[in-house]
Design an enzyme around this catalytic site. Sequence first.
Site, mmCIF file in Angstrom:
data_model
loop_
_atom_site.group_PDB
_atom_site.id
_atom_site.type_symbol
_atom_site.label_atom_id
_atom_site.label_comp_id
_atom_site.label_asym_id
_atom_site.label_seq_id
_atom_site.Cartn_x
_atom_site.Cartn_y
_atom_site.Cartn_z
ATOM 1 N N LYS A 159 0.740 -1.335 0.071
ATOM 2 C CA LYS A 159 0.054 0.270 -0.068
ATOM 3 C C LYS A 159 0.744 1.381 -0.047
ATOM 4 O O LYS A 159 0.469 2.320 -0.442
ATOM 5 C CB LYS A 159 -0.895 0.049 1.152
ATOM 6 C CG LYS A 159 -2.119 -0.798 1.093
ATOM 7 C CD LYS A 159 -3.474 -0.325 2.059
ATOM 8 C CE LYS A 159 -4.522 -1.353 1.895
ATOM 9 N NZ LYS A 159 -5.713 -0.973 2.770
ATOM 10 N N LYS A 187 -8.112 -9.966 -8.348
ATOM 11 C CA LYS A 187 -9.223 -10.029 -7.414
ATOM 12 C C LYS A 187 -10.415 -9.314 -7.903
ATOM 13 O O LYS A 187 -10.490 -8.186 -8.247
ATOM 14 C CB LYS A 187 -8.812 -9.652 -6.063
ATOM 15 C CG LYS A 187 -8.637 -10.790 -5.062
ATOM 16 C CD LYS A 187 -8.256 -10.306 -3.781
ATOM 17 C CE LYS A 187 -9.164 -10.308 -2.693
ATOM 18 N NZ LYS A 187 -8.314 -9.869 -1.215
ATOM 19 N N LYS A 214 -13.917 -3.511 -5.460
ATOM 20 C CA LYS A 214 -14.684 -2.242 -5.666
ATOM 21 C C LYS A 214 -13.865 -1.252 -6.444
ATOM 22 O O LYS A 214 -14.441 -0.456 -7.102
ATOM 23 C CB LYS A 214 -15.088 -1.853 -3.989
ATOM 24 C CG LYS A 214 -15.049 -0.523 -3.870
ATOM 25 C CD LYS A 214 -16.249 -0.240 -3.029
ATOM 26 C CE LYS A 214 -16.533 1.282 -2.845
ATOM 27 N NZ LYS A 214 -17.409 2.002 -3.497
#
Length: 337
Positions: free
Chosen positions: A116, A200, A203
Amino acid sequence: MSTSTPTRVVSGIQPTGGLHLGNLLGAILRWVRMQDEAQCLFFLADLHALTVDLDPAELSSNVREMAAALIASGIDPKKSILFRQSAVPAHSELCWILNGTARVGWLNRMTQWKDKAGKNREGASVALFDYPVLQAADILLYQATHVPVGEDQKQHVELTRDIAIKFNNDFDVELFIVPEPFIGGGTTARIMSLRDGKVKMSKSDPSEMSRVHLTDSDDEIAQKIRKAKTDPEPLPDNAAALETRPEAKNLVGIYAAIVGEEIDQVLDHFAGQGFGQFKPALADVLVALIAPIRARLNDLRQNHDELDRILAEGAARAIELGSPVLAQAKTAVGLAR
Ligand code: TRP
């Protein structure tokens, strides 16, 4: 889940708005099943949401939307304790205490932090670095024995174990239970994008066609499956033959997760058939799964008073369970007698 201590399950999910099929099959339906086996606490991890830039105006509505989606999916607030993380200040307080125990070197090894923060570590928030210690506080506060998480969170549960062991050792107490990550439990399927079997379902994917939402209509669901990426081959008769066919593997995996079968069992029915036959069958089981969830969700999501009441009640129960542990942690480190 066999263990000598009574099982207590704790898990959280970040309030990103609604749920999609990946969350539902990968995590939430496992939570739903655990409710009958153990005392469960499930929370909306809004403090964790502060580790990255977010729109303050959206956070509370995301919390409600996610709570509604969880309840519509089968999380029963009478069986489980469902709450908003920030409504229980003990999570933050215990996090600070555990910050004294966790080591910088341990956090530096966290792959989620490395991913991240990327190349811009200097510009990442301190909260992003500390994210796993807050997660440890979430878990240790309730003396959880089992933590249902996906593969990607296993390392954080291992860190939680290290923190629990070091704290108990350093302060010569037997306070924290060393929790087990709980990865299995029925659907272990990693649900991938309908447009690319190698990433994956997420969203944040710009393509709406890559995922199924709990709010999609029957027609939208059928259309997304019809247009899902596949290959021209018929389905094989064994799971191993799907390894080189990520899109085919994903669709068969979704089917298997929904009907509760192994991949090989699904292939027993469909071997030799093309996607022209398999996709309509998949759309049918998917619609049968989502339609009742969508109906409950549409009723609930408008009902802010009811959602707030459920979350407040959950928070009150969580506070009651967590306070003695926080008090003992304070005593152990000398903040209280
Ligand atoms: N980090 C978890 C995720 O992104 C969410 C989470 C926060 C969590 N606190 C937790 C999961 C405690 C299990 C236990 O999926």
